[in-house]
Scaffold this motif. Structure first.
Motif, PDB file in Angstrom:
ATOM      1  N   CYS A 157     -38.026 -12.690  31.156  1.00  0.00           N
ATOM      2  CA  CYS A 157     -38.217 -11.866  30.101  1.00  0.00           C
ATOM      3  C   CYS A 157     -39.514 -11.242  29.617  1.00  0.00           C
ATOM      4  O   CYS A 157     -39.528 -10.361  28.827  1.00  0.00           O
ATOM      5  N   CYS A 158     -40.514 -12.028  29.670  1.00  0.00           N
ATOM      6  CA  CYS A 158     -41.912 -11.582  29.388  1.00  0.00           C
ATOM      7  C   CYS A 158     -42.884 -11.384  30.124  1.00  0.00           C
ATOM      8  O   CYS A 158     -43.958 -10.843  29.827  1.00  0.00           O
ATOM      9  N   TYR A 186     -37.092 -19.093  24.279  1.00  0.00           N
ATOM     10  CA  TYR A 186     -36.362 -19.032  25.744  1.00  0.00           C
ATOM     11  C   TYR A 186     -36.089 -20.353  25.975  1.00  0.00           C
ATOM     12  O   TYR A 186     -36.770 -21.535  25.702  1.00  0.00           O
ATOM     13  N   ILE A 212     -38.522  -8.440  26.666  1.00  0.00           N
ATOM     14  CA  ILE A 212     -39.527  -7.606  26.045  1.00  0.00           C
ATOM     15  C   ILE A 212     -40.026  -6.708  26.905  1.00  0.00           C
ATOM     16  O   ILE A 212     -40.011  -6.859  28.248  1.00  0.00           O
ATOM     17  N   THR A 252     -39.411  -6.117  14.540  1.00  0.00           N
ATOM     18  CA  THR A 252     -38.358  -5.282  14.905  1.00  0.00           C
ATOM     19  C   THR A 252     -38.479  -4.093  14.605  1.00  0.00           C
ATOM     20  O   THR A 252     -39.404  -3.715  13.723  1.00  0.00           O
ATOM     21  N   MET A 308     -39.757 -15.469  19.036  1.00  0.00           N
ATOM     22  CA  MET A 308     -39.135 -15.042  20.423  1.00  0.00           C
ATOM     23  C   MET A 308     -39.270 -16.726  20.793  1.00  0.00           C
ATOM     24  O   MET A 308     -40.013 -17.286  20.738  1.00  0.00           O
ATOM     25  N   ARG A 332     -43.120 -11.271  16.852  1.00  0.00           N
ATOM     26  CA  ARG A 332     -43.062  -9.783  16.993  1.00  0.00           C
ATOM     27  C   ARG A 332     -42.432  -9.083  15.831  1.00  0.00           C
ATOM     28  O   ARG A 332     -41.748  -9.775  15.084  1.00  0.00           O
ATOM     29  N   PHE A 367     -35.099 -14.818  18.192  1.00  0.00           N
ATOM     30  CA  PHE A 367     -34.389 -13.986  19.170  1.00  0.00           C
ATOM     31  C   PHE A 367     -34.390 -15.029  20.360  1.00  0.00           C
ATOM     32  O   PHE A 367     -35.650 -15.352  20.956  1.00  0.00           O
ATOM     33  N   TRP A 381     -47.514 -19.772  26.820  1.00  0.00           N
ATOM     34  CA  TRP A 381     -46.289 -20.541  26.204  1.00  0.00           C
ATOM     35  C   TRP A 381     -46.680 -21.739  25.796  1.00  0.00           C
ATOM     36  O   TRP A 381     -47.351 -22.457  26.153  1.00  0.00           O
ATOM     37  N   ASP A 431     -33.776 -15.869  24.400  1.00  0.00           N
ATOM     38  CA  ASP A 431     -33.748 -15.332  25.832  1.00  0.00           C
ATOM     39  C   ASP A 431     -33.588 -13.799  25.906  1.00  0.00           C
ATOM     40  O   ASP A 431     -33.025 -13.159  26.318  1.00  0.00           O
ATOM     41  N   THR A 432     -34.564 -13.044  25.014  1.00  0.00           N
ATOM     42  CA  THR A 432     -34.521 -11.601  24.919  1.00  0.00           C
ATOM     43  C   THR A 432     -35.696 -11.075  25.938  1.00  0.00           C
ATOM     44  O   THR A 432     -36.801 -11.527  25.671  1.00  0.00           O
ATOM     45  N   VAL A 488     -40.112 -11.716  14.109  1.00  0.00           N
ATOM     46  CA  VAL A 488     -39.306 -12.446  15.012  1.00  0.00           C
ATOM     47  C   VAL A 488     -40.047 -13.515  15.860  1.00  0.00           C
ATOM     48  O   VAL A 488     -40.963 -13.184  16.170  1.00  0.00           O
TER      49      VAL A 488
END
Length: 91
Positions: free
Chosen positions: A50-51, A41, A83, A31, A39, A29, A78, A57, A80-81, A37
């Motif tokens: 989160c996604c 998890y 989306i 920013t 991502m 991804r 990043f 995955w 556990d961010t 980035v």
């Protein structure tokens, strides 16, 4: 390139395999400031939360992060961010 704050394994978002059996690829991804980035998890339920449920995955050991970085350079990980909903894959 080991980071003691990362768990030993990570769930990493990928593209879905293609209809002809094409290999899935790790998704990177961007920013708002242009950084690339990776991502990641710490648990499958966090990736889904989160996604979204449509996200493909792969489970990787953190010892493989240098190999991913060689093939797909990224600036930051990043963990556990969320989306945003409008950027998620459909189910």
């Amino acid at each position: 390139m080991t980071n003691p704050t990362l768990p030993p394994v990570l769930y990493v978002p990928t593209s879905r395999p293609g209809p002809g059996g094409e290999e899935a690829h790790v998704e990177l991804r961007r920013t708002g400031d242009g950084r690339t980035v990776l991502m990641a998890y710490s648990a499958l339920d966090r990736l889904v939360s989160c996604c979204g449920e449509g996200q493909a995955w792969v489970l990787i050991g953190t010892e493989h992060l240098p190999k991913i970085h060689e093939r797909l350079p990224y600036d930051v990980i990043f963990l556990d961010t969320d989306i945003p909903e409008d950027l998620r894959h459909p189910v």
